[in-house]
Scaffold this active site. Sequence first.
Site, short mmCIF file in Angstrom:
data_model
loop_
_atom_site.label_atom_id
_atom_site.label_comp_id
_atom_site.label_asym_id
_atom_site.label_seq_id
_atom_site.Cartn_x
_atom_site.Cartn_y
_atom_site.Cartn_z
N HIS A 163 0.82 -1.21 0.00
CA HIS A 163 0.00 0.00 0.00
C HIS A 163 0.86 1.26 0.00
O HIS A 163 0.37 2.33 0.33
CB HIS A 163 -0.92 0.01 1.22
N HIS B 141 -6.60 -4.93 -1.55
CA HIS B 141 -5.78 -6.13 -1.53
C HIS B 141 -5.95 -6.98 -2.78
O HIS B 141 -5.66 -8.16 -2.77
CB HIS B 141 -6.10 -6.97 -0.30
#
Lengths: 220, 329
Positions: free
Chosen positions: B56, B216
């Site tokens: 991320h 994700h």
Amino acid sequence: MTKKTGGPLDSARTRAWLRTAALYLDRDKDRLTRLDLAIGDGDHGVNMHRGFLAVTAALDEWEQDDLTAGELLIAVGDTLVSTIGGASGPLFGSSFRAMGKTLSAPGPDDDSRRFAAALSAARASVHRLGAAEPGDKTMYDVYEGAVDAFTRVADTGGSLEAAARAAADAADAGVRATELMQARRGRASYLGLRSVGHQDPGAASLALIFHALAHALEAK
Amino acid sequence: MKKLINSAESLVSDVLRGMAIAHPGLRVDHATRVIARAGGPVPGKVGLVSGGGSGHEPLHGGFVGRGMLDAAVPGEVFTSPTPDRILAALRSADSGSGVLQIVKNYSGDRLNFAMAAELAADEGHEVRTVVVDDDVAGADGGAGRRGTGATVFVERICGALAEEGADLAAVAEAGERVNAASRSIAIALSPCTAPAVGRPGFELGPDEIEFGVGIHGEPGLRREPLRPARELVARAMEPLLAGLPPGGGESLVMVNGLGATPLQELYVVLHETAGVLREGGLNIAHSLVGNYVTALDMAGVSITVCRADAPMLALWAAPVNTPVLRWGC
């Protein structure tokens, strides 16, 4: 029911169980990845493999330390918590820790009833940590049936081997049942109805661990 | 899979080595994988720790520094860090005034951070936790809303408040308020590929988008046809605004690229977002446009809106000095 005389779940048989579990998780890594890609992010197989690789790497050292089966399972739990990561780390790790603590405490003399108590403790720890209920499409759906099946055999005087085989069969049924469920816990729950039609990867991993137990106990 | 990596296994360590070279204001412990402020914990200041799976970037390591986090702890790609690593971060961030851990709402993160908090409490650290859950997509699944973009707002506003000398309870309470006032939604134009997996998380046709994705690479709520940005944003903002506390006023907005989105498209989305907000009586006081909370190489955008009150806006504007956000100093 006549008991096979495989003896208690001592350190040697526990190590055999863990080595078998590591082999199964390695063999099925790609299948677990595919299951997780369908309803998660696809890393479940890799993470479980990493955790059990760390366990097998430490087994020789633990053998030299002459740990009891209970102490060994606690060490396994600690290793899994610090190597798997994600939700599976704490859940699988606390399962093994709970088993180890139960085996280390006073309990029934009977080998199979003693291990039934350990498995019940593992199931309870996952229930407490993960807050999953039956039908949520998680590893808990395998724990429910497998621990009940193990306990039924143990309570009627069955051997460890027979109880473990019954648990492995029930675990398979539990994995199959997750296919029709809509996920209500974990990352798959964000898919809503799209989670239906896929087996839960955590449930599939746990079933492999039950199969490893049955296989290792049946091995002469 | 085409990636500029050495191996999936060494990826997180290699990233940390690069970050250590790029940002002398950070102190990276390669053994525990904790990214901390170079000067160590600030005496008298509440410590702030966050973390979660890698993939991320720049979250969370890029937000370590004055006015934001004291330490960040990355896990493997899309996998929560383990309790021992988180404990190391909590230790490194505690000057004796306690530590707030900011946790995105995922089962894995919550379990590992909860275990770490227990271990830290056993050692005498005072630890509070704020769980961020801002994503309106998939909220009714049973596990609650996911934590995504609002994490940046929480880290920034709690960080500014901690810098002013507020105590742990006050900093935690501010985090809860920012989270409650924030909502997000995301759209993917293409999936992402996790290095250890080697293939995309789902497949999209040339004219398809995935609506309501997480960060994700997992599939989203539903598949939809690609539409002009104005229509996509209007559809995305509907559930987002419905999830915000009612009323007009000031807002913080983040239009966030998911990893492979050209900046020009993000500006287009910000413009459309501003139009929808204006109709809802919300003015944009501050905006962030760029890659802040990514999902590896996913193309797409997430929009986060915080209905900010005056104290939040003042804290947002206070000095900050991190690799990613830097102003006023």
